[in-house]
Every structure is written in C-alpha cells, then in structure tokens.
Design a protein around this motif. Structure first.
Motif, mmCIF file in Angstrom:
data_model
loop_
_atom_site.group_PDB
_atom_site.id
_atom_site.type_symbol
_atom_site.label_atom_id
_atom_site.label_comp_id
_atom_site.label_asym_id
_atom_site.label_seq_id
_atom_site.Cartn_x
_atom_site.Cartn_y
_atom_site.Cartn_z
ATOM 1 N N GLU A 149 -1.223 -1.866 -4.563
ATOM 2 C CA GLU A 149 -0.483 -2.555 -5.631
ATOM 3 C C GLU A 149 -0.431 -1.706 -6.902
ATOM 4 O O GLU A 149 -0.803 -2.155 -7.980
ATOM 5 N N LYS A 150 -0.042 -0.456 -6.769
ATOM 6 C CA LYS A 150 0.129 0.500 -7.875
ATOM 7 C C LYS A 150 -1.173 0.888 -8.563
ATOM 8 O O LYS A 150 -1.166 1.507 -9.618
ATOM 9 N N GLU A 151 -2.306 0.556 -7.975
ATOM 10 C CA GLU A 151 -3.617 0.949 -8.499
ATOM 11 C C GLU A 151 -4.204 1.991 -7.549
ATOM 12 O O GLU A 151 -4.313 1.744 -6.350
ATOM 13 N N ARG A 152 -4.548 3.146 -8.078
ATOM 14 C CA ARG A 152 -5.069 4.220 -7.228
ATOM 15 C C ARG A 152 -6.445 3.843 -6.696
ATOM 16 O O ARG A 152 -7.327 3.415 -7.450
ATOM 17 N N VAL A 153 -6.616 4.007 -5.360
ATOM 18 C CA VAL A 153 -7.873 3.653 -4.699
ATOM 19 C C VAL A 153 -8.221 4.721 -3.673
ATOM 20 O O VAL A 153 -7.379 5.534 -3.290
ATOM 21 N N ASP A 154 -9.483 4.712 -3.225
ATOM 22 C CA ASP A 154 -9.861 5.556 -2.096
ATOM 23 C C ASP A 154 -9.943 4.657 -0.864
ATOM 24 O O ASP A 154 -9.699 3.454 -0.938
ATOM 25 N N LEU A 155 -10.303 5.232 0.275
ATOM 26 C CA LEU A 155 -10.308 4.473 1.526
ATOM 27 C C LEU A 155 -11.310 3.320 1.509
ATOM 28 O O LEU A 155 -11.016 2.219 1.989
ATOM 29 N N LEU A 195 2.203 -6.731 9.308
ATOM 30 C CA LEU A 195 2.357 -5.410 8.713
ATOM 31 C C LEU A 195 3.802 -4.954 8.816
ATOM 32 O O LEU A 195 4.428 -5.074 9.869
ATOM 33 N N TYR A 196 4.315 -4.433 7.725
ATOM 34 C CA TYR A 196 5.632 -3.812 7.701
ATOM 35 C C TYR A 196 5.456 -2.375 7.249
ATOM 36 O O TYR A 196 4.722 -2.091 6.309
ATOM 37 N N ILE A 197 6.149 -1.473 7.925
ATOM 38 C CA ILE A 197 6.173 -0.069 7.532
ATOM 39 C C ILE A 197 7.584 0.214 7.036
ATOM 40 O O ILE A 197 8.548 0.080 7.794
ATOM 41 N N ILE A 198 7.703 0.567 5.785
ATOM 42 C CA ILE A 198 9.008 0.749 5.161
ATOM 43 C C ILE A 198 9.506 2.167 5.396
ATOM 44 O O ILE A 198 8.792 3.136 5.154
ATOM 45 N N THR A 199 10.740 2.268 5.880
ATOM 46 C CA THR A 199 11.406 3.562 6.082
ATOM 47 C C THR A 199 12.777 3.523 5.432
ATOM 48 O O THR A 199 13.276 2.471 5.070
ATOM 49 N N LYS A 200 13.398 4.667 5.323
ATOM 50 C CA LYS A 200 14.741 4.765 4.773
ATOM 51 C C LYS A 200 15.721 4.920 5.918
ATOM 52 O O LYS A 200 15.434 5.607 6.901
ATOM 53 N N GLU A 201 16.895 4.269 5.802
ATOM 54 C CA GLU A 201 17.902 4.382 6.860
ATOM 55 C C GLU A 201 18.541 5.749 6.844
ATOM 56 O O GLU A 201 18.715 6.352 5.840
ATOM 57 N N VAL A 246 1.320 -7.333 4.704
ATOM 58 C CA VAL A 246 0.984 -6.042 4.112
ATOM 59 C C VAL A 246 2.150 -5.091 4.365
ATOM 60 O O VAL A 246 2.622 -4.957 5.489
ATOM 61 N N VAL A 247 2.617 -4.450 3.295
ATOM 62 C CA VAL A 247 3.720 -3.494 3.383
ATOM 63 C C VAL A 247 3.160 -2.105 3.136
ATOM 64 O O VAL A 247 2.486 -1.876 2.134
ATOM 65 N N LEU A 248 3.421 -1.187 4.061
ATOM 66 C CA LEU A 248 2.935 0.188 3.931
ATOM 67 C C LEU A 248 4.115 1.110 3.644
ATOM 68 O O LEU A 248 5.056 1.197 4.422
ATOM 69 N N ARG A 249 4.046 1.772 2.503
ATOM 70 C CA ARG A 249 5.069 2.746 2.106
ATOM 71 C C ARG A 249 4.403 4.118 2.052
ATOM 72 O O ARG A 249 3.590 4.367 1.183
ATOM 73 N N ILE A 256 0.871 -1.180 0.000
ATOM 74 C CA ILE A 256 0.000 0.000 0.000
ATOM 75 C C ILE A 256 0.905 1.227 0.000
ATOM 76 O O ILE A 256 1.817 1.329 0.825
ATOM 77 N N TYR A 257 0.649 2.138 -0.903
ATOM 78 C CA TYR A 257 1.441 3.366 -1.015
ATOM 79 C C TYR A 257 0.577 4.560 -0.632
ATOM 80 O O TYR A 257 -0.598 4.624 -0.981
#
Length: 130
Positions: A74-80, A124-130, A96-99, A63-64
């Motif tokens: 998954e690269k498809e624009r959606v609403d809530l 759930l994983y929340i992706i961050t940058k080091e 589920v990965v949240l970016r 999820i972006y």
C-alpha cells in the motif's frame, strides 16, 4: 416426333445475398458476446429486499514490486518479513493485487507468491498491461 435438346443455361454469377445475410448475423453475435467477455460481466438489475443487510465493500490490498526489487505494501516500503507480518493481519478473503515491474527479478515475484501461499491467501490478482 423430333427430339429437342434442352439448352443449358450458362452459370455466370453467384448469388451472394444469402451469404452476406448469414455473415451479418454472425458478426452481430460475435460483437455481442465479445463485449460480455471483455467486461467480464453481463449487466443485470438486481431485485430489492427489505430484510437484507449491507455488506461493507472491502478495499483491495496492493503489493508493488519495482525494478530494483523493492517491495511496497500500500505504497509503504517494506521488506519480506514486514510484508508477511502485514499480510498475516488481514483476512484470507481480502483481495490482494500484485503489481510487479516487468524489469524486476522473478525471484522477487516468487517470494511474494510464496508468502501469499503460506498464509493461504487465494483472492489474488496479478496486474499486467494489454
């Protein structure tokens, strides 16, 4: 009998060789454990079994949230509402990965987290940058 005074040796230097040996051993231990912590795994070779069944590797769902507050499943624009409908169809064990963009509103992040909590998704994983 004459008494002789012992002459004290002058202590001009410290023997640092034992200290260096100890520090090198500690350095090796720290570097070894740091690589395991960094990777998060310890490499092992698993035994084989003839009666085992192969599990299908489940793909991660991503999820972006961009800086404009737009949501993508998954690269498809959606609403809530659409996001909630799509997440309700996948398994609870699915990862589920949240970016989320650093410039996005915190409310967008909380909205996605609220949907995941309501649907009991715990992988759930929340992706961050080091």
């Amino acid at each position: 009998m004459a008494k002789f005074k012992k002459q004290r040796k002058r202590f001009d230097e410290i023997n640092v060789i034992p200290f260096i040996d100890i520090m090198l051993v500690l350095l090796v231990m720290v570097l070894t454990t740091a690589t395991f912590v960094n990777q998060g795994i310890i490499p092992i070779e698993l035994p084989t079994a003839k009666a085992s069944k192969k599990e299908d590797a489940k793909k991660e769902i991503t999820i972006y949230v961009n800086d404009k507050g737009e949501l993508f499943f998954e690269k498809e624009r959606v609403d809530l509402k659409t996001l909630e409908a799509k997440l309700s169809t996948i398994s609870k064990e699915q990862t589920v990965v949240l970016r989320s963009d650093k410039e996005s509103k915190f409310q967008d992040f909380v909205s996605v987290m609220d949907i995941l909590k309501r649907l009991n998704h715990e992988q759930l994983y929340i992706i961050t940058k080091e």
